[in-house]
Design an enzyme around this catalytic site. Structure first.
Site, short mmCIF file in Angstrom:
data_model
loop_
_atom_site.label_atom_id
_atom_site.label_comp_id
_atom_site.label_asym_id
_atom_site.label_seq_id
_atom_site.Cartn_x
_atom_site.Cartn_y
_atom_site.Cartn_z
CB SER A 1 100.12 -20.30 42.59
OG SER A 1 100.47 -19.00 42.96
CD GLU B 1 102.26 -12.83 37.69
OE1 GLU B 1 102.63 -11.80 38.27
OE2 GLU B 1 103.06 -13.69 37.26
NE ARG C 1 103.55 -14.55 50.33
CZ ARG C 1 103.54 -15.33 49.26
NH1 ARG C 1 102.99 -14.88 48.13
NH2 ARG C 1 104.05 -16.54 49.29
#
Length: 272
Positions: free
Chosen positions: A153, A137, A52
Site C-alpha cells: 500500500s 485502490e 491472508r
C-alpha cells in the site's frame, strides 16, 4: 478482491467491521474452531501467519464443515497489560462491540478488504484513455498481482500518488478530447441492494464456483433500472451493482485459481 481473514464477527452491527490486525497473530494469537481445535495446523508451514488468502480459505473450509457462523481468535494468553499496551485500539473497539479479548476468544470471519485489480495504469497513473489517470485502490499497476501484500500500500499510495501528482502539476496534460453528449442514465432501485449484498456474500466471497457466480450475476441483472429518484440510496445501489457486475464478470472468466481468486470448480493454477 482481497479478503482479510480476521474481522470481528458482529452481524447485528451496522457499523464498519472491526479489523483484528495480523499483528495480533504475529504476537502469538491463534485460530480455533468451536471445539478448540487449531484451524491452521498442518495446512501451511507458517501456520497462523500464512498469507491472508490461505488463512481466509482455511476459515471458510472450517465453517463449511462445522456449520458455525464464525471461528475464534484466541489471544487470552496476552493478559490485560499486554493488550492495553500493544493493541489498545483493537481492544477498545472489541470491547465496544461486547467482546473482551482479555478474557474470551474473539469471534472472527473473513471480510472484503481491498481491491487488488482495477483500471490498468502505470505507476505514474497513466491509463489507455487520454486524460484519464488512476491511482491507489482503483488502479491496477502491477504492484499487487493476484494477491495483495499489505506493505505494498505504501508503494501504491505514496509512490504512485507522488508520481501522478508531479505529472499533473507539471503538464502539459494529454488532450482529452471534446466533451460528448450523454443520454441520461437510469438509476437502480435501492430496494434491491440487500439481495445483491447477500448474493455477493454467498457466491462471490472467498470460495467461488461458476454456478454461484452466475446466480449472483442474475440477481444483479434483475435489480433493473428506471426513473427512480436520484438520491444517495439509488446512487449507492447503482454504483454497487456496477462494481458487482465487473467483479462477477472477471471471476466467471477466470477459470483457474490464483491468489485471492479461488474457484472450487477450478482449483488448478495456470502456470502461464
Amino acid at each position: 478482491m482481497q479478503f482479510h481473514p480476521t474481522v470481528l464477527a458482529d452481524p447485528q452491527s451496522r457499523q464498519r467491521g472491526v479489523l483484528v490486525s495480523e499483528a495480533v497473530r504475529g504476537e502469538g494469537a491463534f485460530l480455533v474452531d468451536r471445539t478448540g481445535a487449531r484451524i491452521m495446523t498442518g495446512l501451511h508451514a507458517l501456520g497462523d501467519l500464512a498469507p491472508r488468502d490461505v488463512v481466509s480459505a482455511a476459515i471458510m473450509a472450517s465453517l463449511r464443515r462445522s456449520g458455525e457462523p464464525h471461528v475464534l481468535l484466541d489471544a487470552r494468553a496476552f493478559g490485560a497489560d499486554f493488550w492495553e499496551r500493544k493493541f489498545p485500539g483493537i481492544l477498545e473497539l472489541c470491547r465496544g462491540r461486547g467482546v473482551d479479548p482479555v478474557t474470551e476468544p474473539i469471534p472472527v470471519h473473513p471480510a472484503a478488504h481491498y481491491s487488488c485489480g482495477g483500471v490498468a495504469a502505470t505507476l505514474d497513473g497513466r491509463t489507455s484513455v487520454p486524460g484519464l489517470f488512476a491511482v491507489g485502490e482503483v488502479a491496477s499497476t502491477g504492484v499487487h498481482g493476484a494477491n495483495r501484500l499489505a506493505s505494498n500500500s505504501l508503494t501504491e499510495a505514496l509512490v504512485a500518488g507522488d508520481r501522478v501528482g508531479r505529472l499533473l502539476a507539471t503538464g502539459p496534460l494529454p488532450h482529452a478530447g471534446a466533451p460528448m453528449e450523454r443520454a441520461a442514465q437510469a438509476t437502480v432501485a435501492a430496494a434491491g441492494l440487500p439481495g445483491l449484498k447477500s448474493a455477493m456474500q454467498e457466491h462471490a466471497f472467498v470460495e467461488r464456483t461458476e454456478a454461484g457466480l452466475r446466480e449472483a450475476a442474475a440477481v444483479a441483472a434483475a435489480m433493473g433500472s428506471g426513473p427512480w429518484a436520484v438520491d444517495d440510496a439509488s446512487l449507492t445501489a447503482t454504483n454497487l451493482r456496477a462494481c458487482a457486475e465487473a467483479l462477477l464478470a472477471g471471476a466467471i472468466a477466470r477459470t483457474d485459481s490464483a491468489g485471492c481468486h479461488r474457484r472450487l470448480d477450478h482449483s488448478e493454477r495456470n502456470a502461464a
